[in-house]
Enzyme design. Structure first.
Site, short mmCIF file in Angstrom:
data_model
loop_
_atom_site.label_atom_id
_atom_site.label_comp_id
_atom_site.label_asym_id
_atom_site.label_seq_id
_atom_site.Cartn_x
_atom_site.Cartn_y
_atom_site.Cartn_z
N LYS A 112 -4.77 43.84 3.94
CA LYS A 112 -5.30 43.10 2.79
C LYS A 112 -4.16 42.52 1.96
O LYS A 112 -4.16 41.34 1.60
CB LYS A 112 -6.15 44.06 1.94
CG LYS A 112 -7.13 43.37 1.03
CD LYS A 112 -7.98 44.38 0.26
CE LYS A 112 -9.17 44.86 1.06
NZ LYS A 112 -9.86 46.01 0.44
N ARG A 136 -7.21 48.47 -5.05
CA ARG A 136 -7.84 48.35 -3.73
C ARG A 136 -6.97 49.02 -2.68
O ARG A 136 -5.76 48.80 -2.63
CB ARG A 136 -8.01 46.87 -3.36
CG ARG A 136 -8.42 45.99 -4.51
CD ARG A 136 -8.30 44.50 -4.22
NE ARG A 136 -9.30 44.00 -3.30
CZ ARG A 136 -9.32 42.75 -2.85
NH1 ARG A 136 -8.36 41.89 -3.21
NH2 ARG A 136 -10.27 42.35 -2.03
N GLY A 193 -13.82 54.27 5.60
CA GLY A 193 -13.43 55.65 5.32
C GLY A 193 -12.35 55.70 4.26
O GLY A 193 -12.17 56.71 3.58
N MET A 236 -10.53 54.53 0.63
CA MET A 236 -11.11 54.53 -0.71
C MET A 236 -11.74 53.18 -1.06
O MET A 236 -11.20 52.12 -0.76
CB MET A 236 -10.04 54.87 -1.74
CG MET A 236 -10.67 55.26 -3.07
SD MET A 236 -9.44 55.39 -4.37
CE MET A 236 -9.35 53.70 -4.89
N ARG A 269 -9.27 37.57 6.26
CA ARG A 269 -8.87 38.28 7.49
C ARG A 269 -9.56 37.61 8.67
O ARG A 269 -10.53 36.86 8.48
CB ARG A 269 -9.25 39.76 7.40
CG ARG A 269 -10.75 39.96 7.27
CD ARG A 269 -11.10 41.44 7.18
NE ARG A 269 -12.47 41.56 6.69
CZ ARG A 269 -12.96 42.61 6.08
NH1 ARG A 269 -12.22 43.66 5.85
NH2 ARG A 269 -14.21 42.65 5.69
N HIS A 304 -23.12 58.52 38.10
CA HIS A 304 -23.69 57.83 39.25
C HIS A 304 -24.51 56.62 38.82
O HIS A 304 -24.32 55.51 39.32
CB HIS A 304 -24.55 58.80 40.06
CG HIS A 304 -25.22 58.17 41.23
ND1 HIS A 304 -26.49 57.66 41.16
CD2 HIS A 304 -24.77 57.93 42.49
CE1 HIS A 304 -26.81 57.15 42.33
NE2 HIS A 304 -25.78 57.29 43.17
N SER A 336 -5.57 44.10 52.98
CA SER A 336 -6.42 44.10 51.80
C SER A 336 -6.46 45.53 51.27
O SER A 336 -6.80 46.46 52.00
CB SER A 336 -7.83 43.61 52.15
OG SER A 336 -8.67 43.81 51.05
N CYS A 341 -9.62 44.59 47.35
CA CYS A 341 -11.07 44.48 47.36
C CYS A 341 -11.76 45.67 46.73
O CYS A 341 -12.97 45.79 46.75
CB CYS A 341 -11.57 44.27 48.78
SG CYS A 341 -11.17 45.66 49.84
N TYR A 381 -4.71 37.41 46.21
CA TYR A 381 -6.01 37.31 45.57
C TYR A 381 -6.54 38.68 45.15
O TYR A 381 -6.06 39.71 45.63
CB TYR A 381 -7.03 36.64 46.50
CG TYR A 381 -7.39 37.45 47.72
CD1 TYR A 381 -8.41 38.42 47.65
CD2 TYR A 381 -6.73 37.28 48.93
CE1 TYR A 381 -8.73 39.19 48.76
CE2 TYR A 381 -7.05 38.05 50.04
CZ TYR A 381 -8.06 39.01 49.95
OH TYR A 381 -8.36 39.78 51.03
P1 ADP Z 1 -13.59 46.00 0.64
O1 ADP Z 1 -12.43 46.26 1.52
O2 ADP Z 1 -14.61 47.08 0.65
O3 ADP Z 1 -14.16 44.63 0.82
P2 ADP Z 1 -12.30 44.94 -1.65
O4 ADP Z 1 -11.06 45.49 -2.21
O5 ADP Z 1 -12.15 43.71 -0.87
O6 ADP Z 1 -13.02 46.07 -0.84
O7 ADP Z 1 -13.22 44.66 -2.90
C1 ADP Z 1 -14.54 44.95 -3.15
C2 ADP Z 1 -15.11 43.83 -3.99
O8 ADP Z 1 -14.41 43.70 -5.21
C3 ADP Z 1 -14.99 42.50 -3.29
O9 ADP Z 1 -16.18 41.78 -3.47
C4 ADP Z 1 -13.85 41.82 -3.98
O10 ADP Z 1 -14.03 40.44 -3.95
C5 ADP Z 1 -13.94 42.39 -5.40
N1 ADP Z 1 -12.64 42.40 -6.06
C6 ADP Z 1 -11.54 43.05 -5.66
N2 ADP Z 1 -10.50 42.81 -6.48
C7 ADP Z 1 -10.94 41.96 -7.43
C8 ADP Z 1 -10.34 41.32 -8.56
N3 ADP Z 1 -9.05 41.49 -8.84
N4 ADP Z 1 -11.11 40.52 -9.31
C9 ADP Z 1 -12.41 40.34 -9.02
N5 ADP Z 1 -13.04 40.90 -7.98
C10 ADP Z 1 -12.33 41.72 -7.18
MG MG Z 2 -13.21 43.05 0.81
#
Ligand code: ADP
Ligand code: MG
Ligand code: MG
Length: 876
Positions: A8, A78, A87, A89, A322, A438, A756, A824, A844
């Site tokens: 990210k 984030r 999984g 945060m 992404r 099988h 073969s 083959c 081949y």
């Molecule tokens: P995930 O990986 O679960 O998508 P994100 O970090 O991308 O988590 O964010 C979850 C939501 O919060 C997303 O909709 C993202 O656009 C929003 N978001 C994250 N950071 C900001 C920010 N700085 N300002 C506004 N919205 C945010």
């Molecule tokens: Mg996101």
């Protein structure tokens, strides 16, 4: 810089670099996370100071101050692993809010209700994500307030209501954590950072990494980013979008947005979002900017993107990008389109399509638009989809199948005794057994859909029904179900299907692949239907035509048995004479369909007992007949057969009297087959059809075995030429399928026109594994415990079997330059094995017709990668 900044974070930086509007922020690296663990879950020395220092830069850039009651800087925190990982945060938004700054936010936004809403969201997210307070406890307080005010929706609550909710949330926070809600933004920030680091090793993340073979030492980065608000009014919005349709691949923006909303409101489903096309009407200028941005992002990443954005008071901000996940169909279309748009090269386009994706597309499959009632999930053992009536017995499947009914054979597991039922069924469903059971192996070989190891099914053969465990679903014999062998799904009722075909983008990509690849692709086919399909799917010949299946047909097996039961050569020859015209007919059809292309025909390979009835069953029948005073003549006949069955019994049939060993004991069998091949050849040549027969001797381990059998074949060819007065070309070669053949390849090459590799048997004999026993008993454990990297019957074992192949190729070609060499075994249709075959210089690969397109693509990928080409983003 994904490994340092996380996926990210790296993409946020890159978007910033190419001039896109990204809210500014700072990233704590994955290195810091790893050190955090080195220091026993404490921040590494100096980290906090560095964060504070960079925060100062951020404050200067934004003109706001963290924790300043006058002009507060608010941020999101984030997580961001190198590889996106469920999984980890969840994101915390609005961090920096407290009792003081919330007032300032209200003032600057000129909206107290908005500010209080942000604050209560923050307490909820922080309490839940950072402190682990269960979400429903917050919901309970919110619901209480709504009830009290008789308000059905959040937006009907007033500022005063939010104040009460906030008070309730704070109290909950205190009760749950034993401390008051932190008011110091710096403390909030580091608690959140601590939680992100910690989430790297929560149970969910650990399990996810184990399943997906992701290293534990990658660590996660932390993104701290200035907040932008999509919930400041009706000139604000937040949304998610794909730059192209991820399910069809169509080149159109695809996504959703919500006016006046924050962050995850879109995915959370609180309100129904609008399709992205609507934004064009509502905010034309912003939409245009967004659409341009998507084009720019695709140009930059040369791939379809999955983006998140927010619009704050008419201004667009990009929050994430992404490479987008996509269906097989979409992967194909996007790769082909991007090549044609000049965005990527053909080489790159070829690498964008995973061979496994093709597997998915080349079978009858469920209409992607259909609504499905999925009742259970098992292993996706053999792709394709099928609907039919449930039957629990192979005989019954065969009976109904012959009556033209569509059936799904449901068994706890299948054995070779069920083959006739599998042949008759549309698809196979088992409750036990893995991807190499099988049922799975046989179904894949036949190109039939199969879901196996569906352990939630409780199958009751007596009651002729199955229950889905932990539900009240019962499916009885005759009920309609469908299975999706690509997704491993069991579906109630019938589903709409679409047929496989090579057309459109798939056709384009395969044509590019054919131009790029240097290794040939043939098919394994034993009958006219498969031969026709092989040509359709682009095979350049038949690499293996097995003749034993021709002996098994119901009208022929009595003659074959007569031949086996014969006591004298004369008797045997008489029976073989009856088989000759039928065999000739078989070869005539196949060679004609494959005109101008080589056809490798393997002479009889399996041990003779395979053509006789099962000994135990026969013994039971005889006992029954005796007990009921049956016809003495019938009893006598059966006893003679039983005696023969017993005399043919072998301790280890795989290593027994089969292949050329059989052909040497009973030369008349191979002679008959050779005659049939050459008479068909002469006939077709006379008709003006160019055919290229290649006669193949199986299981040769010593040069003398080939020598002695070859003499007969050559003599037969000369004889047929003389009899018919037709001249034709043919060649004689051998399978390399026991180690000794590979090791003495120089000698064998002197007598062989081609080699073969029969890698199924070569794998059995190299490992000393009998496949059925190994796959049924211990091989899955070997793979699980990483004793072997893969099932060697699926992915060619380069180290052992591959080494023998290399020796055989080198020695064979040294002895006879230009010796044609192919493979083959089933490996010929598996991408990794195809790559190896390319690298050792085979001429081949040959595989089942359904896998021919996969082999064509894999062969091209092998060539492209061998050239040192590194894909910009081949993995989607
Ligand atoms: P995930 O990986 O679960 O998508 P994100 O970090 O991308 O988590 O964010 C979850 C939501 O919060 C997303 O909709 C993202 O656009 C929003 N978001 C994250 N950071 C900001 C920010 N700085 N300002 C506004 N919205 C945010
Ligand atoms: Mg996101
Ligand atoms: Mg073999």
């Amino acid at each position: 810089m994904k490994s340092l900044l996380g996926g990210k974070g790296a993409n946020l930086c890159e978007m910033t670099n190419i001039g896109l509007p990204v809210p500014p922020g700072i990233i704590i690296t994955t290195e810091a996370c790893n050190e955090f663990y080195d220091y026993d879950r404490r921040f590494p020395p100096g980290m906090e100071d560095q964060v504070k220092e960079k925060l100062g830069v951020l404050e200067q850039d934004t003109g706001k101050k963290f924790g300043d009651p006058k002009n507060p800087l608010l941020v999101s925190v984030r997580s961001g692993a190198v590889i996106s990982m469920p999984g980890m945060m969840d994101t915390v938004l609005n961090l920096g809010l407290n009792d003081e700054t919330v007032a300032e936010l209200a003032k600057s936004a000129n909206d107290e209700r908005f500010a209080l809403d942000c604050y209560r969201r923050f307490i909820n997210m922080f309490g839940g994500v950072v402190m682990g307070i269960e979400h429903h406890k917050f919901e309970h307080i919110l619901d209480g307030q709504k009830k009290k005010k008789d308000a059905a929706f959040d937006h009907l609550l007033t500022a005063e209501d939010w104040r009460e909710v906030i008070a309730g949330y704070k109290k909950l926070f205190e009760e749950e954590t034993g401390r008051s809600f932190p008011q110091d933004p710096m403390e909030q920030l580091f608690m959140a950072v601590y939680a992100v680091f910690n989430s790297w090793n929560n149970d969910r993340a650990i399990v996810y990494r184990k399943i997906n073979k992701i290293s534990d030492s990658l660590g996660t980065a932390v993104n701290i980013q200035m907040m932008v608000f999509g919930n400041l009014g009706n000139d604000c919005a937040t949304g998610v979008a794909f730059t192209r349709n991820p399910s069809t691949g169509e080149n159109l923006l695809y996504g959703e947005y919500l006016i006046n909303a924050q962050g995850e409101d879109v995915v959370a489903g609180i309100r129904t979002p609008m399709p992205i096309s609507k934004l064009k009407d509502e905010m034309p200028a912003v939409y245009q900017q967004f659409a341009d941005t998507c084009i720019l992002l695709e140009k930059h990443y040369q791939n379809m993107q999955d983006v998140e954005f927010t619009i704050e008071r008419g201004k667009l901000f990009m929050l994430q990008t992404r490479n987008g996940k996509r269906t097989a169909q979409a992967a194909m279309k996007i790769a082909a389109d991007m090549v044609k748009e000049g965005l990527i090269s053909k080489e790159e386009g070829i690498l964008r399509v995973e061979p496994a994706h093709l597997d998915n597309l080349l079978h009858r499959r469920i209409d992607p638009g259909a609504k499905l009632d999925v009742i259970a999930k098992g292993l996706p053992a053999s792709p394709g989809a099928a609907s039919g009536k449930v039957v629990f017995d192979a005989d019954e499947a065969e009976k109904l199948g012959n009556d033209g009914e569509k059936v799904i054979l449901v068994r706890t597991e299948t054995t070779p005794d069920d083959i006739h039922g599998i042949v008759a069924a549309q698809g196979i469903l088992t409750s036990r057994g893995g991807m190499t059971s099988h049922a799975a192996v046989v179904a894949r070989g036949m190109g039939k859909p199969c879901v196996c190891g569906c352990e939630t099914l409780a199958i009751d053969y007596v009651a002729q029904e199955f229950k889905v465990k932990n539900t009240d679903i019962i499916i009885k014999k005759g009920d309609l179900i469908s299975i999706d062998g690509a997704a491993g799904q069991v579906i109630k009722g019938e589903v709409p299907m679409i047929d496989p075909e090579i057309s459109g983008e798939l056709q384009e990509i395969l044509v590019w692949a054919d131009h790029l690849r240097t290794i040939g692709v043939r098919a394994n086919a034993d009958n006219p239907t498969d031969s026709t399909r092989a040509r359709e799917f682009g095979a350049e010949g038949i690499g293996l035509c097995r003749t034993e299946h021709m002996f098994m047909a119901p009208d022929r097996i009595p003659v074959v048995q007569e031949m086996i039961m014969s006591d004298t050569l004369e008797e045997r020859e008489a029976a073989l004479a009856k088989l000759l015209p039928v065999q000739q007919g078989d070869f005539y059809e196949i060679l004609k369909i494959m005109r101008d292309l080589p056809v490798t025909i393997r002479l009889l390979d399996p041990p003779l007992h395979e053509f006789l009835p099962n000994g135990e069953e026969l013994a039971i029948e005889i006992t029954k007949l005796r007990a009921t005073n049956g016809d003495p003549k019938e009893i006598e006949e059966k006893e003679t057969i039983l005696k023969k069955v017993r005399s043919l019994h072998e301790f280890n049939p795989m290593l027994g009297h089969r292949g050329c060993r059989l052909g040497i004991s009973f030369p008349e069998i191979y002679k008959m087959q050779a005659r049939a091949i050459f008479q068909a050849t002469a006939q077709l040549t006379k008709e003006g059809v160019r055919v290229i027969p290649e006669v193949e001797i199986p299981l040769v381990g010593d040069i003398n075995e080939l020598k002695i059998t070859r003499v007969d074949v050559d003599e037969m060819a000369a004889q047929v030429k003389k009899e018919t007065g037709v001249d034709f070309e043919y060649s004689v070669g051998t399978m390399i399928e026991v180690p000794r053949a590979a090791l003495t390849a120089a000698e064998i090459a002197a007598e062989a026109d081609f080699f073969s590799f029969g890698t199924n048997d070569l794998t059995q004999t190299t490992f000393g594994f009998s496949r059925d026993d190994a796959e049924g008993k211990f091989l899955h454990e070997y793979v699980e415990k990483k004793i072997l990297p893969d099932d060697p019957f699926v992915v060619l074992d380069r180290k052992g079997v591959g080494k023998l192949m290399k020796i055989a190729v080198e020695e064979g070609r040294n002895a006879k330059p230009g010796l044609v060499i192919g493979i083959c075994g089933e490996h010929g249709g598996e991408a990794n094995s195809v790559e190896f075959c390319h690298l050792v210089g085979l001429d081949y690969v040959s595989c089942s017709p359904f896998r021919v397109p996969i082999a064509r693509l894999a062969a091209a990928q092998a060539k492209v990668k061998q050239g040192g080409y590194i894909s910009k983003s081949a993995t989607v």
